[in-house]
Motif scaffolding. Structure first.
Motif, PDB file in Angstrom:
ATOM      1  N   UNK A   1       0.723  -1.088   0.053  1.00 41.74           N
ATOM      2  CA  UNK A   1       0.042  -0.044  -0.111  1.00 41.74           C
ATOM      3  C   UNK A   1       0.723   0.929   0.044  1.00 41.74           C
ATOM      4  N   UNK A   2       2.594   1.247   0.305  1.00 44.21           N
ATOM      5  CA  UNK A   2       2.814   2.007   0.953  1.00 44.21           C
ATOM      6  C   UNK A   2       3.271   2.284  -0.754  1.00 44.21           C
ATOM      7  N   UNK A   3       3.811   1.361  -1.144  1.00 49.22           N
ATOM      8  CA  UNK A   3       4.602   1.436  -2.616  1.00 49.22           C
ATOM      9  C   UNK A   3       3.198   2.402  -3.843  1.00 49.22           C
ATOM     10  N   UNK A   4       2.046   1.689  -3.442  1.00 51.21           N
ATOM     11  CA  UNK A   4       1.285   2.724  -4.464  1.00 51.21           C
ATOM     12  C   UNK A   4       0.682   3.945  -3.900  1.00 51.21           C
ATOM     13  N   UNK A   5       0.827   4.083  -2.530  1.00 46.99           N
ATOM     14  CA  UNK A   5       0.572   5.471  -2.457  1.00 46.99           C
ATOM     15  C   UNK A   5       1.720   6.265  -3.241  1.00 46.99           C
ATOM     16  N   UNK A   6       2.950   5.246  -2.844  1.00 47.52           N
ATOM     17  CA  UNK A   6       3.936   7.010  -3.160  1.00 47.52           C
ATOM     18  C   UNK A   6       4.718   6.724  -4.871  1.00 47.52           C
ATOM     19  N   UNK A   7       3.702   5.750  -5.467  1.00 51.21           N
ATOM     20  CA  UNK A   7       4.409   5.538  -6.973  1.00 51.21           C
ATOM     21  C   UNK A   7       3.606   7.147  -7.321  1.00 51.21           C
ATOM     22  N   UNK A   8       4.739   7.541  -8.528  1.00 55.06           N
ATOM     23  CA  UNK A   8       5.127   8.642  -9.281  1.00 55.06           C
ATOM     24  C   UNK A   8       3.654   7.676 -10.277  1.00 55.06           C
ATOM     25  N   UNK A   9       2.538   8.361 -10.546  1.00 50.93           N
ATOM     26  CA  UNK A   9       1.372   7.418 -11.430  1.00 50.93           C
ATOM     27  C   UNK A   9       1.445   8.334 -12.798  1.00 50.93           C
ATOM     28  N   UNK A  10       2.841   7.690 -12.847  1.00 60.23           N
ATOM     29  CA  UNK A  10       2.686   8.210 -15.324  1.00 60.23           C
ATOM     30  C   UNK A  10       2.157   7.108 -15.500  1.00 60.23           C
ATOM     31  N   UNK A  11       1.080   7.780 -16.336  1.00 59.88           N
ATOM     32  CA  UNK A  11       0.010   6.832 -16.834  1.00 59.88           C
ATOM     33  C   UNK A  11       1.184   6.233 -18.581  1.00 59.88           C
ATOM     34  N   UNK A  12       0.849   4.627 -18.658  1.00 61.40           N
ATOM     35  CA  UNK A  12       1.395   4.016 -19.347  1.00 61.40           C
ATOM     36  C   UNK A  12       0.429   4.070 -20.535  1.00 61.40           C
ATOM     37  N   UNK A  13      -0.996   4.859 -20.496  1.00 66.15           N
ATOM     38  CA  UNK A  13      -2.053   5.478 -21.573  1.00 66.15           C
ATOM     39  C   UNK A  13      -1.311   5.494 -23.044  1.00 66.15           C
ATOM     40  N   UNK A  14      -0.321   6.127 -23.500  1.00 64.49           N
ATOM     41  CA  UNK A  14       0.185   6.410 -24.965  1.00 64.49           C
ATOM     42  C   UNK A  14       0.689   4.889 -25.257  1.00 64.49           C
ATOM     43  N   UNK A  15       1.480   4.341 -24.829  1.00 62.93           N
ATOM     44  CA  UNK A  15       2.045   3.153 -24.802  1.00 62.93           C
ATOM     45  C   UNK A  15       0.640   2.170 -25.063  1.00 62.93           C
ATOM     46  N   UNK A  16       0.613   2.150 -24.420  1.00 62.98           N
ATOM     47  CA  UNK A  16      -1.300   1.415 -24.557  1.00 62.98           C
ATOM     48  C   UNK A  16      -1.703   0.918 -26.124  1.00 62.98           C
ATOM     49  N   UNK A  17      -1.861   2.168 -25.919  1.00 64.35           N
ATOM     50  CA  UNK A  17      -2.956   2.592 -26.696  1.00 64.35           C
ATOM     51  C   UNK A  17      -2.666   2.396 -28.667  1.00 64.35           C
ATOM     52  N   UNK A  18      -1.185   3.128 -28.739  1.00 60.76           N
ATOM     53  CA  UNK A  18      -0.488   1.964 -29.366  1.00 60.76           C
ATOM     54  C   UNK A  18      -0.316   1.437 -30.047  1.00 60.76           C
ATOM     55  N   UNK A  19       0.182   0.124 -28.671  1.00 63.45           N
ATOM     56  CA  UNK A  19      -0.130  -0.899 -29.000  1.00 63.45           C
ATOM     57  C   UNK A  19      -1.123  -1.649 -29.732  1.00 63.45           C
ATOM     58  N   UNK A  20      -1.964  -1.219 -29.128  1.00 63.71           N
ATOM     59  CA  UNK A  20      -3.427  -1.732 -29.301  1.00 63.71           C
ATOM     60  C   UNK A  20      -4.388  -1.362 -30.649  1.00 63.71           C
ATOM     61  N   UNK A  21      -3.773   0.278 -30.707  1.00 64.04           N
ATOM     62  CA  UNK A  21      -4.672   0.121 -32.463  1.00 64.04           C
ATOM     63  C   UNK A  21      -3.541  -0.013 -33.788  1.00 64.04           C
ATOM     64  N   UNK A  22      -2.535  -0.778 -33.503  1.00 62.43           N
ATOM     65  CA  UNK A  22      -2.164  -1.654 -34.444  1.00 62.43           C
ATOM     66  C   UNK A  22      -2.744  -3.214 -35.117  1.00 62.43           C
ATOM     67  N   UNK A  23      -3.292  -3.193 -34.084  1.00 62.95           N
ATOM     68  CA  UNK A  23      -4.180  -4.566 -34.393  1.00 62.95           C
ATOM     69  C   UNK A  23      -5.553  -4.728 -34.167  1.00 62.95           C
ATOM     70  N   UNK A  24      -6.249  -3.065 -33.399  1.00 63.66           N
ATOM     71  CA  UNK A  24      -7.765  -2.812 -33.314  1.00 63.66           C
ATOM     72  C   UNK A  24      -7.732  -1.528 -34.065  1.00 63.66           C
ATOM     73  N   UNK A  25      -7.290  -1.244 -35.475  1.00 60.15           N
ATOM     74  CA  UNK A  25      -7.270   0.529 -35.691  1.00 60.15           C
ATOM     75  C   UNK A  25      -8.022   1.467 -35.278  1.00 60.15           C
ATOM     76  N   UNK A  26      -9.817   0.781 -34.595  1.00 58.66           N
ATOM     77  CA  UNK A  26     -11.098   1.807 -34.323  1.00 58.66           C
ATOM     78  C   UNK A  26     -10.018   1.806 -32.702  1.00 58.66           C
ATOM     79  N   UNK A  27      -9.535   1.557 -32.311  1.00 61.10           N
ATOM     80  CA  UNK A  27      -9.181   1.590 -30.824  1.00 61.10           C
ATOM     81  C   UNK A  27      -8.684   3.374 -30.789  1.00 61.10           C
ATOM     82  N   UNK A  28      -8.250   3.816 -32.158  1.00 62.24           N
ATOM     83  CA  UNK A  28      -6.780   5.371 -32.413  1.00 62.24           C
ATOM     84  C   UNK A  28      -8.603   5.656 -31.128  1.00 62.24           C
TER      85      UNK A  28
END
Lengths: 351, 386
Positions: free
Chosen positions: B295-322
């Motif tokens: 819980x301390x790890x969770x509380x203190x983690x620098x929450x930089x989202x990985x969404x830009x990574x995810x969406x780029x990979x996902x859109x390769x398989x399903x272009x509409x997810x862009x």
């Protein structure tokens, strides 16, 4: 360039107030770097350090994909140690050695970047990444590296390579820029196109021309990381030249067909000549020499034709088998343990 | 009230079982112990409400076996538990969406033919998806798309069901009560020291059930007991607004460094999870690095989202997810047994006498594991009685 200015990072910031996203000059583009490695334990760490320093400085979103082409030394282990320290690195290990072009293809199959830079750890300078990407952003589908000078090599190789490039351009009609290297930047569009080509004989340098999207040369000075670069032997170079020729053009086959047709024409003429001679001239004794010359010329061409056909039939067989291009042994991703502040949370005392 | 001293026996304990952790398993077992065995049970939960952590922050999938082509046992268990769970908790089941599984070409650990055969073997319904759905995928990267039957649960409604059950059984629930440590009294009873907003409190029970998921080891270590080897991941699941083609549908790519996009009923959004980018970091309890409070790890983690990574990979398989719009991310600690790294299985950890007699530690990976745990518990009680 439409400056959509990274909607997603902005949204991300809003959702997590603690997030600190430094502003970088190329914040709205995601760059992937692909590097094939094979028994590169001696240079891979230095290469990684340099690339990481550059991409961290230049980009907010990046990834670095190393494809281990069946190394037998501890290249994979050395890369793996980076996975624990640095973010956004991936190591893809192929099940055996498949060759550099297939290794790069495996990397291209998995990268997610808007722009992809391919580079060889042995000779390509990471400090140019930003520049090639910037050029690629301005429009061309591919920015391809041209080395400023060829490494010192024997006269045979020099002449041979000249001949090869000339032949490609003039005879095959494939525009293979002389001295082009694998150091390249691809746009997402061109990567998507290239990954659709599933040819087993892969020469990414010629694929670039094939898929179109425009190309732009980029002259640079290679920076060798080894005292002696690994170079091809004459035999390998000749093999490569034949393979590339066969893979990229059916024109030799056409030439052979034309040749065969011409020679059949010649045969018909010869038959007519012989028949005429037979009909009108009595007492033929000469002709032995003609027969000999005729026979050997015909045989020579026949073998040339057969050899060419063999090459193509062989390739056909290779492609028809439709096997997967490569097999992946494993994929490993960065798993960075949390930064120092987390150290304080390690419970040593148990109350 | 605190039963200290030599006179304390297990008979003199205030309750039969103290359950630590008011997640789905903690609550479910409280109800089971009360109903089947007539035990006196008290449930301790550190949060303001029940089912707030891992029981809420997950992809809300009720597994039907499809997910485990590399672990036949797990798949078969899912198949057995699926109808039971969807029946017992039908009020929270959300099945008004279509579910598709796609098999990737490169980097996939299964092929389409293999996946289909596997599903047929475990009896999970499967058929090739209609052309309109297949069209959403890039055929160069995706071998085949299948229509399957899988449902989601609404974690908020699930909580309501659980609350009702607890009330029916008149189980005492103590919220904002964090169990700090357990010790064994001389008579054999276990005493749990708790931290409450009012201060420290103690409670004694004949047995303690540790259902704290990622914090299993926290209680053990603070009680001077040896920790269990567990692997933790700090995970991020972006919540997204999906484009029309995906609305009312869930998609999962098998089986490798791929992704899954599923409806998330409590928020009316979709969750996006990605094998490669959802875990932000991982660590192992008991490794040389020492021990971290998740819980301390969770509380203190620098929450930089990985969404830009995810969406780029996902859109390769399903272009509409862009066309996905990022809304928010759910951050949570995911805890698994180190074993499952190899074969992808999700066994339940059920360890009795964990350092102390009658202290049981329990860790399940999936919501429907509740039946396995109850079965194992009953079997063990029978052997104990025999």
């Amino acid at each position: 360039m439409s400056e959509s200015s990274g909607q997603t990072p902005a949204a991300g910031r809003a959702a997590s107030p603690e997030a600190t996203i430094p502003s970088k000059r190329s914040s709205d583009c995601f760059v992937s770097v692909v590097a094939p490695v094979h028994n590169d334990a001696d240079i891979v760490e230095a290469f990684l350090r340099e690339v990481i320093a550059v991409v961290k400085r230049e980009y907010e979103n990046y990834e670095l994909v190393l494809v281990d082409d069946g190394s037998t030394d501890d290249t994979a282990a050395r890369v793996a140690s980076f996975l624990e320290q640095e973010r956004c690195i991936r190591l893809i290990r192929l099940s055996r050695r498949f060759g550099q072009d297939i290794a790069i293809s495996a990397g291209l199959d998995t990268v997610i970047g808007d722009f992809v830079v391919v580079m060889l750890p042995e000779s390509d300078p990471p400090e140019l990444i930003a520049e090639v990407v910037e050029r690629c952003r301005r429009g061309p589908g591919i920015v391809y590296g041209i080395r400023a000078h060829r490494p010192s090599e024997s006269l045979v190789m020099k002449v041979g390579s000249r001949l090869f490039y000339w032949y490609f351009r003039r005879v095959l009609g494939v525009d293979l820029p002389p001295n082009s290297t694998d150091f390249r930047a691809y746009s997402r569009q061109s990567v998507n196109a290239i990954t659709r080509i599933k040819d087993h004989l892969r020469y990414l340098r010629t694929f670039g021309t094939y898929v179109g999207f425009g190309g732009e040369p980029f002259v640079y000075q290679p920076r060798p990381r080894r005292a002696r670069l690994r170079s091809r032997t004459l035999g390998e170079a000749i093999g490569l030249a034949i393979n590339m020729t066969v893979a990229n053009s059916t024109r030799p086959l056409r030439i052979v067909s034309v040749l065969g047709l011409a020679l059949s024409g010649l045969c018909v003429l010869h038959i007519v000549y012989v028949l005429l001679l037979h009909a009108f001239v009595r007492d033929i004794v000469e002709g032995w020499a003609t027969q000999q010359v005729y026979g050997s010329v015909m045989f020579m061409f026949m073998f040339v034709i057969l050899a060419t056909l063999c090459e193509y039939v062989g390739r056909l067989l290779g492609e028809v088998k439709d096997r997967p291009l490569y097999f992946v042994l494993e994929e490993r991703t960065s798993s960075v343990l949390l930064v120092d502040e987390q150290r304080k949370n390690v419970v040593t005392e148990t109350d | 009230m605190p039963t200290s001293g030599s006179a304390a026996t297990s008979d003199r304990a205030e309750v039969d079982t103290i359950i630590v952790g008011g997640g789905f398993f903690g609550c479910g077992l409280a109800v089971h112990l009360r109903r089947s065995l007539g035990q006196r049970v008290v449930l301790l939960e550190m949060e303001e409400d029940l089912l707030q952590r891992a029981s809420y922050a997950n992809q809300a999938r009720v597994h039907n076996g499809y997910h485990y082509p590399r672990s036949l046992l797990t798949a078969v268990r899912c198949r057995v538990d699926f109808p039971r769970f969807t029946h017992d908790y039908r009020e929270c089941i959300v099945d008004d969406f279509e579910k598709y599984y796609a098999v990737g070409r490169d980097f996939s650990k299964v092929t389409a033919a293999q996946f289909r055969l596997f599903c047929e073997r475990v009896g999970a319904p499967i058929q090739v998806a209609p052309a309109a759905i297949r069209k959403l995928f890039d055929p160069a990267l995706v071998e085949e798309v299948f229509t399957v039957r899988e449902v989601a649960f609404d974690a908020v409604k699930l909580k309501e069901i659980v609350l009702r059950q607890l009330a029916e059984c008149r189980i005492e629930v103590r919220l904002r009560t964090e169990a700090k440590c357990v010790r064994r009294l001389e008579g054999g009873a276990l005493e749990v020291t708790c931290r409450t907003p009012e201060g420290e409190d103690r409670i004694t029970g004949a047995a303690v059930l540790n259902c704290t998921y990622s914090r299993l080891n926290k209680l053990l270590i603070d009680s001077d007991l040896p920790p269990i080897r567990l692997k933790h991941e700090l995970t991020e699941m972006p919540l997204v607004e999906v484009p029309d083609e995906v609305r009312g549908r869930g998609f999962t790519m098998m089986c490798g460094p791929f992704f899954s996009i599923m409806p998330f009923p409590p928020r009316g959004l979709h969750t996006l999870s990605h094998v490669r980018y959802t875990p932000h970091c991982e660590w192992m309890d008991g490794a040389a690095a020492g021990w971290r409070d998740p819980y301390a790890v969770l509380r203190r983690a620098v929450r930089t989202t990985s969404f830009p990574h995810m969406i780029r990979d996902v859109a390769r398989y399903m272009p509409c997810l862009k066309g996905c719009t990022y809304v928010d991310s759910i951050w949570e600690i995911k805890t698994v047994l180190p074993k499952s790294e190899v074969d992808d299985s999700r066994p339940v950890l059920y360890r009795r006498d964990c350092g102390l007699p009658n202290l049981t530690c329990l860790l399940g990976g999936k919501i429907d594991n509740i039946y396995d745990i109850v079965a194992v518990m009953s079997a063990m009680d029978e052997t104990r009685r025999a």
